[in-house]
Motif scaffolding. Structure first.
Motif, mmCIF file in Angstrom:
data_model
loop_
_atom_site.group_PDB
_atom_site.id
_atom_site.type_symbol
_atom_site.label_atom_id
_atom_site.label_comp_id
_atom_site.label_asym_id
_atom_site.label_seq_id
_atom_site.Cartn_x
_atom_site.Cartn_y
_atom_site.Cartn_z
ATOM 1 N N SER A 76 -32.324 -6.088 -2.809
ATOM 2 C CA SER A 76 -32.367 -4.630 -2.921
ATOM 3 C C SER A 76 -31.173 -3.958 -2.261
ATOM 4 C CB SER A 76 -33.661 -4.100 -2.302
ATOM 5 O OG SER A 76 -33.750 -4.448 -0.932
ATOM 6 N N CYS A 77 -30.501 -4.652 -1.323
ATOM 7 C CA CYS A 77 -29.342 -4.078 -0.638
ATOM 8 C C CYS A 77 -28.046 -4.817 -0.987
ATOM 9 C CB CYS A 77 -29.571 -4.095 0.879
ATOM 10 S SG CYS A 77 -30.999 -3.120 1.416
ATOM 11 N N TRP A 78 -28.090 -5.607 -2.031
ATOM 12 C CA TRP A 78 -26.931 -6.407 -2.446
ATOM 13 C C TRP A 78 -25.735 -5.527 -2.815
ATOM 14 C CZ3 TRP A 78 -24.182 -10.535 -2.454
ATOM 15 C CH2 TRP A 78 -23.327 -10.855 -3.504
ATOM 16 N N ASN A 79 -25.986 -4.342 -3.345
ATOM 17 C CA ASN A 79 -24.899 -3.481 -3.818
ATOM 18 C C ASN A 79 -24.354 -2.543 -2.744
ATOM 19 O OD1 ASN A 79 -24.803 -4.436 -6.504
ATOM 20 N ND2 ASN A 79 -26.628 -3.233 -7.011
ATOM 21 N N LEU A 80 -24.794 -2.688 -1.511
ATOM 22 C CA LEU A 80 -24.235 -1.868 -0.432
ATOM 23 C C LEU A 80 -22.752 -2.196 -0.254
ATOM 24 C CD1 LEU A 80 -26.776 -1.771 2.549
ATOM 25 C CD2 LEU A 80 -26.064 0.119 1.080
ATOM 26 N N SER A 81 -21.935 -1.195 -0.183
ATOM 27 C CA SER A 81 -20.508 -1.428 0.048
ATOM 28 C C SER A 81 -20.244 -1.625 1.535
ATOM 29 C CB SER A 81 -19.690 -0.244 -0.478
ATOM 30 O OG SER A 81 -20.077 0.953 0.183
ATOM 31 N N TRP A 82 -19.122 -2.271 1.844
ATOM 32 C CA TRP A 82 -18.718 -2.436 3.240
ATOM 33 C C TRP A 82 -18.237 -1.096 3.785
ATOM 34 C CZ3 TRP A 82 -14.663 -1.833 6.558
ATOM 35 C CH2 TRP A 82 -14.672 -2.597 7.736
ATOM 36 N N PRO A 83 -18.616 -0.674 4.990
ATOM 37 C CA PRO A 83 -19.371 -1.409 5.992
ATOM 38 C C PRO A 83 -20.869 -1.096 5.987
ATOM 39 C CG PRO A 83 -18.421 0.506 7.026
ATOM 40 C CD PRO A 83 -18.029 0.566 5.565
#
Length: 501
Positions: free
Chosen positions: A419-426
């Motif tokens: 569910s959080c795989w698409n979070l961008s860095w950072p």
């Protein structure tokens, strides 16, 4: 039972001692209630949740007295567990078995207020399966783990049985030895070719003779989710009970879903072994909602609804049509952030409810409301989160986040397909920081990370990616640590995930 050999027991995931009444089993749905969480809901809240949702059958993995006391007087049928730490003692001592029965059964059963039905050992099936499949049993399982799990064989069962006889519970007690879904197979994928694995076939025959003699059911876990991932011939639609799924034909029989296929493969294996009529209890079945591709809320909802519809229709399977006494235990009640993830990150996300008792989707148990009722009056820690301080040089943030994930943070939602795989860095680093911070009860020093962390009162959640605020600690549970080798592997995987962007 003399034919049971130590090496043959590797296919079994646990030994269950089933406590039943003389009343015949009827069709029923239960849930597995695990407590391998850093901040589990208080038992009283969980029991209230069960009652609100008309769930009247639960399977535990321990015998926590707080939980058993909270279930007292509810008429909820309970399965209690024997921890792995007790297996060696039970293997060698009837006295130890008598003590355990007295402390965990007699004191509750004597008042007739706690309705205990089964006793089971701690569930380790998926962990052992993963070790065996990926590394080979003899190389992968440490001597300590083999020593802990494998000795719980016939002598442990005999010790428990003797203790129950002395406690005057023998007329209600049955010993059954279930297996994981990988104990039976069909190389062609056809149920009519099902059989037990050759390396455990003699063991299975000995076990089935014992179960038949004692009129005990056969307990088995079935996992359409893992079957789908391991079998290229099974489609997602087939695993999720969808009407559009292409049927699998076997002679004159047609299979419309993965459950029917697995169940009848087992039926054939039992028939080939000489036990075609033995009763079967599906002790674990479910679909995860995070931590892997296709482990989603929508897929879990489709699977659970399809499973319950199949259950209610009472059509059975092609080899056992009109099976009206099917008994299943959904896996599992809550997400558990401390579960072992050797088999995959999805292991922490099997819950019908989130860690804090919030329903993930609508489901009709046919004996309760169509919409699951959430846990009431849940007590959280303050609304604070730990995130990356973007005003600083954050070049070392990825390594810090990887350390957090290895040292206790639950970063499984960051895995591919999560569910959080698409979070961008950072943002993904902030997720790891916050998980560690919540795990450690929001202590200020747990959001330091070499000066890179910052506490905020602004919720950093994005879309379906939830930055959790943990529950107030309620009661202690046993948390199993990871071995050093697993720490190294996990560290490397986390680095890859956090650096992918």
């Amino acid at each position: 039972m003399a034919a049971l050999q130590l090496h043959s027991l590797m296919a079994f995931t646990l030994i269950i001692i089933a406590i039943t009444t003389t009343t015949p089993r009827v069709q029923s749905i239960g849930v597995n209630w695990g407590t391998t969480a850093s901040h589990p809901l208080p038992p009283s809240k969980v029991v209230e949740l069960l009652k609100l949702n008309k769930i009247n059958k639960v399977k535990l993995f321990d015998s926590n007295p707080q939980i058993l006391e909270s279930l007292s007087g509810t008429n909820i049928a309970v399965t209690v567990g024997i921890p792995n730490s007790m297996l060696h003692a039970l293997n060698s001592s009837v006295k130890a078995a008598e003590s355990w029965v007295h402390d965990n059964l007699t004191r509750y059963l004597s008042s007739d207020r706690t309705r205990i039905e089964f006793i089971t050992s701690v569930l380790v099936s998926l962990v052992l399966l993963a070790l065996k499949v990926h590394c080979g049993w003899r190389r992968a399982v440490s001597p300590k783990l083999r020593f802990t799990i494998l000795p719980f064989r016939r002598w442990a069962a005999i010790s428990i049985e003797a203790a129950l006889i002395r406690a005057k519970l023998a007329d209600k007690v049955k010993v059954v030895i279930p297996c994981s879904f990988d104990a039976f197979q069909s190389e062609s994928g056809l149920p009519s070719k099902g059989h037990f694995r050759p390396d455990i076939n003699k063991t299975m025959i000995s076990v089935l003779k014992f179960l038949t003699k004692t009129r005990s059911p056969f307990f088995v876990s079935i996992s359409p989710f893992l079957s789908y991932h391991q079998n290229k011939n099974i489609s997602l639609d087939f695993a999720l009970f969808r009407q559009s799924a292409h049927a699998h034909n076997d002679t004159r029989k047609s299979y419309k879903n993965s459950l029917e296929l697995s169940y009848d493969t087992l039926i054939t294996a039992l028939t080939v072994a000489g036990f075609p009529q033995i009763d079967i209890v599906i002790s674990q079945i479910g679909w995860p909602t995070d931590g892997a591709p296709n482990a989603t809320v929508s897929n879990a909802e489709a699977f659970t609804k399809g499973l319950l519809d199949h259950f209610r229709d009472k059509k059975g399977t092609p080899l056992r049509p009109r099976a009206t006494q099917m008994e299943i235990y959904l896996y599992t009640l809550f997400d558990e952030d401390r579960r072992n993830i050797t088999a995959g990150d999805f292991e922490r996300h099997w819950g019908l409810f989130t860690f804090d008792g919030q329903a993930k989707y609508e489901v009709d148990f046919d004996q309760g409301p169509k919409r699951l009722v959430n846990a009431q009056a849940v007590e959280y820690l303050p609304s604070r989160w730990c995130v990356v301080n973007n005003n600083l040089n954050v070049s070392n943030a990825t390594a810090r986040a990887a350390e957090a994930c290895v040292d206790g943070a639950d970063c499984t939602a960051l895995s591919p397909g999560g569910s959080c795989w698409n979070l961008s860095w950072p943002g993904n680093v902030s997720y790891a920081f916050n998980s560690y911070y919540q795990e450690h009860d929001q202590r200020a020093e747990s959001c330091d990370f070499g000066g890179l962390g910052m506490i905020t009162t602004v919720d950093p959640s994005v879309g379906n990616c939830r930055f959790n605020v943990e529950l107030k600690a309620s009661f202690s549970v046993l948390v199993h640590g990871l071995d050093f080798g697993h720490h190294l592997v996990l560290f490397g995987l986390v680095i890859l995930v956090l650096q992918r962007l």
